[in-house]
Design an enzyme around this catalytic site. Structure first.
Site, mmCIF file in Angstrom:
data_model
loop_
_atom_site.group_PDB
_atom_site.id
_atom_site.type_symbol
_atom_site.label_atom_id
_atom_site.label_comp_id
_atom_site.label_asym_id
_atom_site.label_seq_id
_atom_site.Cartn_x
_atom_site.Cartn_y
_atom_site.Cartn_z
ATOM 1 C CB CYS A 2 33.156 36.608 27.204
ATOM 2 S SG CYS A 2 31.866 36.380 28.403
ATOM 3 N NE ARG A 27 39.003 36.482 25.868
ATOM 4 C CZ ARG A 27 39.463 37.711 25.850
ATOM 5 N NH1 ARG A 27 40.671 37.956 25.401
ATOM 6 N NH2 ARG A 27 38.728 38.721 26.258
ATOM 7 C CD1 TRP A 77 34.676 32.976 33.510
ATOM 8 C CD2 TRP A 77 33.555 34.804 34.111
ATOM 9 N NE1 TRP A 77 34.947 33.213 34.833
ATOM 10 C CE2 TRP A 77 34.272 34.324 35.232
ATOM 11 C CE3 TRP A 77 32.776 35.962 34.258
ATOM 12 C CZ2 TRP A 77 34.233 34.944 36.473
ATOM 13 C CZ3 TRP A 77 32.735 36.576 35.501
ATOM 14 C CH2 TRP A 77 33.460 36.068 36.591
ATOM 15 C CG ASN A 103 34.047 40.071 26.330
ATOM 16 O OD1 ASN A 103 33.711 40.070 27.510
ATOM 17 N ND2 ASN A 103 35.307 40.126 25.946
ATOM 18 N N GLY A 104 31.177 41.350 27.828
ATOM 19 C CA GLY A 104 30.974 42.559 28.631
ATOM 20 C C GLY A 104 29.701 42.449 29.440
ATOM 21 C CD GLU A 491 51.653 36.241 42.511
ATOM 22 O OE1 GLU A 491 50.689 36.953 42.821
ATOM 23 O OE2 GLU A 491 51.680 35.594 41.451
ATOM 24 C CE LYS A 495 49.918 32.826 40.441
ATOM 25 N NZ LYS A 495 50.127 34.123 39.892
ATOM 26 C CD GLU A 498 45.330 32.794 40.166
ATOM 27 O OE1 GLU A 498 44.672 33.420 39.356
ATOM 28 O OE2 GLU A 498 46.569 32.680 40.110
ATOM 29 C CG HIS A 514 49.124 41.508 65.624
ATOM 30 N ND1 HIS A 514 49.095 42.161 66.830
ATOM 31 C CD2 HIS A 514 50.391 41.631 65.167
ATOM 32 C CE1 HIS A 514 50.294 42.674 67.087
ATOM 33 N NE2 HIS A 514 51.090 42.361 66.084
ATOM 34 C CE LYS A 613 46.975 35.113 31.525
ATOM 35 N NZ LYS A 613 47.756 34.830 32.738
HETATM 36 O O1 M6R Z 1 45.844 41.201 33.075
HETATM 37 P P1 M6R Z 1 46.057 41.729 34.448
HETATM 38 O O2 M6R Z 1 47.497 41.695 34.873
HETATM 39 O O3 M6R Z 1 45.498 43.123 34.641
HETATM 40 O O4 M6R Z 1 45.274 40.762 35.404
HETATM 41 C C1 M6R Z 1 45.131 41.030 36.767
HETATM 42 C C2 M6R Z 1 44.621 39.833 37.514
HETATM 43 O O5 M6R Z 1 43.368 39.456 37.044
HETATM 44 C C3 M6R Z 1 45.584 38.647 37.378
HETATM 45 O O6 M6R Z 1 46.866 38.964 37.802
HETATM 46 C C4 M6R Z 1 45.064 37.437 38.191
HETATM 47 O O7 M6R Z 1 45.120 37.712 39.544
HETATM 48 C C5 M6R Z 1 45.887 36.207 37.804
HETATM 49 N N1 M6R Z 1 45.029 35.115 37.500
HETATM 50 C C6 M6R Z 1 46.846 35.809 38.857
HETATM 51 O O8 M6R Z 1 47.517 34.629 38.589
#
Ligand code: M6R
Length: 618
Positions: A2, A27, A77, A103-104, A491, A495, A498, A514, A613
Site C-alpha cells: 500500500c 511497493r 495491496w 495503509n495497514g 536464498e 529469489k 518470487e 531424508h 516491497k
Molecule cells: O525490508 P525487509 O528486509 O525487512 O524485508 C524482508 C522481506 O520481506 C524481503 O526480504 C523479501 O523476502 C524480499 N522480497 C526477498 O527478495
C-alpha cells in the site's frame, strides 16, 4: 505494501498524485485510486480501478478529474476484500463528507462496522478502511458555512483513538479544500514541506523531487496540513515540535538508467555498494562501526546474539550465525521475526538482538523488536532505509547505505547485509580477542577484493544467462547447499520462486536423502552450490545421487575446478576467495539465474504478483 500520497498546495493535485503513485509502484499493489476536492461544488471527484497504475492513467485520460489543488491517492495491496474497484482506496463515508486512504490493518474493524451500521452508516466495500471513513464522518459535522481545519483534525483525532491495529491515514473533507489531515500508528508516513504546498507519502521516492525537507511522523502522531503550514500533534492533542530531516536522494537512484529492469540495475550496483561500505567502514586495517554504540568491553560481555529478520534478510541472518560463531565465538540463534514474537523468547542480560531489514518497515520485524525490547534486550539494527521505523526503534543502527532498492526481489540489499555481517563479525572477533589476527587480515583483504570479483562475474553474465534460459522450462527447482552456503540455497530458491513463480525449494544438501530425493527425476532441475569448501566432496556425492536419478544439475563451483564438469552438465563458475566469504560470491549467480529465467518466462521481474516491497502488515 500500500502506498499513500497526498497533496495540498497551489498546483493541480491530480498530475502530481499520479506521478507520485508511479514512484510508489515498487511497493507492490493490485489496485489504485485518486480522490480530489472540487472546491466549486464542495464534493469529491474520485477515480479508482483495479490493476496497474497505467489503468488509472487511462481512466483519468478518458474521464478527466476536475481542477483541484487538494487530493489523496493510494496503491492498494489487498488484505480485506478482493482487489476490485469498489475495494480500492480512497473510501468515502455515507454522507460523502470524508475521503480516506489507509495503509495497514484495522484489527477491530468488524466490531466498529457493526456499531456504525446500527447507527445508519451504509457500507459499500469489504475493506477495513471504510470503517475509518465512516467513523471520521460520524464525528465531522461542522455547519457548511463555518468549517475550520481544526474540525477535521478533531474528528480524525476522535476516530483514531478507537482504532486498533496499524494505520497510516490521509484524510480530506469535501467542504475544506486546502486541508489535509494525516495520522500514523505502525505504518510508515512522511510529510514533505514545500513552499506554499505540503505533501504526505509512504516514503521518500514519491516526493523527493518536490522537496528535500521531510518530517518522519511518529507512532501516535497526527498532522494538519494546509498550503502554508504543517502542525504536528499527538493523538492526545499536545502540540509537537517535529524534527525536520533533509533527504539527499538523487534522481538516478530511482530510475532504471538504461537497464531493462530495476532488478538488473540493482544487481549491477553491488560492486559499488560493497566498495563504498569497505571504504567507509575499514580504516587503517580496523573495522569502524560508529553506529554500533558499544564499547569493546561491552562487545566482550555479549553472551549470546539473537537475530530476527524476514525473507531474504533472514537468510542473511543465517549466514551471520555461521560467521559470528566462527569468528567471534558467540552463540547465535536466528529467528524468523513472525515466529520469534510468539515463541516466548528467553532473553538474558548481555544478550544482543540484531534485527535485519532492508526497508526498516517490515511489520513482523518491528513487532519482534518491540517484544525483545519489552523483555529488556538491546537492539542493534542492520538496515538500509535511513529514518525508517526500525532505525528509530533500535538502540543502535548500522546502515548499509545500499541506496533505494526498487525491485521487489532483494539483491543489493542482501549482499550489503551480508557484507555488514562480515564486518560486524570481524569487529566482534577482534574486540573479544577470539579472532586470529592473521585470519582477520586475510578476511579483510578478501572483503576488499569482493567488488572486483563481482565485476568479473558480471562481465561473464552472458554465460549465466545462457544456462538460465536453457533451464527455464523446468516446472520445479531444488537448491542445495552445505554449511555456510546452506542459507545461500534458501536464498536462491526464494529469489527464483518470487520472480518466476516456479516452485523452488532450498535444502541443506545433507538433508536431501531424508525426503527431497523422492522428488528427483528428469523433470527436476537442481542447483548445487559447490564452491571450494570443506564439504566439497560431500556435494559431489549429492550431485552423483541426483544424476543417477536423472535430475538436471546446475552447479556453482570455483574457477579452476575441472572435476565438477564430469558430474554436472551446467557449471557456473565463481572466482576464488576465502571459503568463509563464498556466500557473497554465490549470491550473484543465483540472482542472475532467477532474473534471466523470469525474463525468459515473461514474468513481471520488478513487480511480481502478490508481493510487496515493504511488508507493513503482520
Ligand atoms: O525490508 P525487509 O528486509 O525487512 O524485508 C524482508 C522481506 O520481506 C524481503 O526480504 C523479501 O523476502 C524480499 N522480497 C526477498 O527478495
Amino acid at each position: 505494501m500500500c502506498g499513500i500520497i497526498g497533496y495540498v498546495g497551489d498546483k493541480q493535485a491530480a498530475p502530481f498524485l499520479l506521478a507520485g503513485l508511479k514512484r510508489l509502484e515498487y511497493r507492490g499493489y493490485d489496485s489504485s485510486g485518486i480522490g480530489i476536492v472540487d472546491a466549486r461544488t464542495k464534493s469529491f471527484d474520485v477515480r479508482k480501478i483495479n490493476g496497474k497504475i497505467a489503468n488509472l492513467e487511462n481512466l483519468i485520460h478518458s474521464q478527466p478529474l476536475c481542477e483541484s489543488s487538494t487530493g489523496i491517492s493510494h496503491t492498494r495491496w489487498a488484505t480485506h476484500g478482493a482487489p476490485t474497484r469498489i475495494n480500492a482506496h480512497p473510501h468515502v463515508d455515507t454522507r460523502k463528507n470524508i475521503l480516506v486512504v489507509h495503509n495497514g490493518i484495522i484489527e477491530n474493524y468488524e466490531s466498529l462496522r457493526e456499531k456504525l451500521q446500527s447507527r445508519g452508516h451504509r457500507f459499500v466495500s469489504q475493506t477495513d478502511t471504510e470503517v475509518v471513513a465512516q467513523l471520521i464522518g460520524e464525528y465531522y459535522h461542522p455547519s457548511r458555512s463555518s468549517a475550520k481545519p481544526e474540525d477535521l483534525l478533531a474528528a480524525v483525532r476522535k476516530a483514531v483513538k478507537q482504532l486498533k491495529g496499524a494505520f497510516a491515514l490521509g484524510v480530506i473533507a469535501a467542504d475544506q479544500p486546502g486541508v489535509l489531515v494525516a495520522a500514523r500508528v505502525g505504518s510508515p508516513l512522511i510529510i514533505g514541506l514545500g513552499r506554499g504546498e505540503q505533501f504526505i507519502a509512504s516514503d521518500v521516492p514519491a516526493i523527493f523531487q518536490h522537496t528535500k525537507k521531510i518530517i518522519y511522523l511518529k507512532d501516535g502522531q497526527m498532522a494538519l496540513l494546509t498550503p502554508q503550514c504543517v502542525q504536528v500533534s499527538s493523538f492526545d492533542g499536545h502540540k509537537v515540535q517535529p524534527k525536520v530531516d533533509t533527504v539527499n536522494l538523487q534522481i538516478d537512484a530511482v530510475q532504471k538508467q538504461g537497464f531493462a529492469h530495476f532488478m538488473l540495475k540493482e544487481i549491477h550496483e553491488q560492486p559499488q555498494v560493497l566498495k563504498q561500505m569497505f571504504q567507509s567502514r575499514v580504516k587503517h586495517g580496523a573495522v569502524v562501526l560508529s553506529g554500533i554504540h558499544l564499547t569493546d568491553q561491552q562487545l566482550k560481555n555479549i553472551k549470546r546474539i539473537l537475530i530476527v529478520a524476514c525473507g531474504t534478510a533472514y537468510h542473511a541472518g543465517m549466514v551471520g550465525k555461521y560467521i559470528i560463531e566462527s569468528l567471534a565465538n558467540v552463540p547465535v540463534s536466528v529467528d524468523v521475526s513472525s515466529e520469534f514474537r510468539y515463541r516466548n523468547p528467553i532473553i538474558h542480560q548481555n544478550d544482543l538482538v540484531i534485527a535485519i531489514s532492508q526497508s526498516g518497515e517490515t511489520a513482523d520485524t518491528l513487532a519482534a523488536v518491540k517484544e525483545a525490547k519489552a523483555r529488556g534486550a538491546k537492539i542493534l539494527a542492520i538496515c538500509n532505509v535511513v529514518g525508517s521505523s526500525l532505525a528509530r526503534e533500535a538502540d543502535a543502527i548500522l546502515y548499509t547505505h545500499a541506496g533505494p532498492e526498487i525491485g521487489v526481489a532483494s539483491t543489493k540489499a542482501y549482499t550489503a547485509q551480508l557484507y555488514m555481517l562480515y564486518l560486524l563479525s570481524l569487529k566482534l572477533g577482534m574486540a573479544r580477542k577470539q579472532l586470529n589476527p592473521q585470519l582477520g587480515r586475510k578476511l579483510l583483504k578478501g572483503l576488499k577484493h569482493i567488488p572486483v570479483l563481482y565485476a568479473k562475474i558480471l562481465s561473464e553474465k552472458g554465460s549465466i544467462a545462457h544456462i538460465a534460459r536453457a533451464n527455464s522450462h523446468f516446472g520445479s527447482f531444488l537448491f542445495l547447499g552445505r554449511n555456510i552456503n546452506y542459507p545461500s540455497a534458501l536464498e536462491g530458491a526464494l529469489k527464483l520462486k518470487e520472480i518466476s513463480y516456479i516452485p523452488a525449494e532450498g535444502y541443506a544438501a545433507g538433508e536431501m536423502k531424508h525426503g527431497p530425493i523422492a522428488l528427483i527425476d528428469e523433470y527436476r532441475a537442481v542447483v548445487c552450490i559447490a564452491p571450494e569448501s570443506d564439504t566439497y566432496e560431500k556435494m559431489i556425492s549429492n550431485i552423483q545421487e541426483i544424476r543417477s536419478r536423472k535430475g538436471k544439475v546446475i552447479a556453482i563451483a570455483t574457477d579452476g575446478d575441472t572435476t565438477i564438469k564430469r558430474h554436472a552438465p551446467h557449471v557456473i563458475y565463481i572466482p576464488q576467495t576465502e571459503k568463509l566469504l563464498t556466500p557473497l560470491l554465490v549470491a550473484l549467480p543465483l540472482q542472475l539465474v532467477a532474473y534471466y529465467i523470469s525474463v525468459k518466462r515473461g514474468c513481471d521481474v520488478d513487480q511480481p504478483r502478490n508481493l510487496a516491497k515493504s511488508v507493513t502488515v503482520e
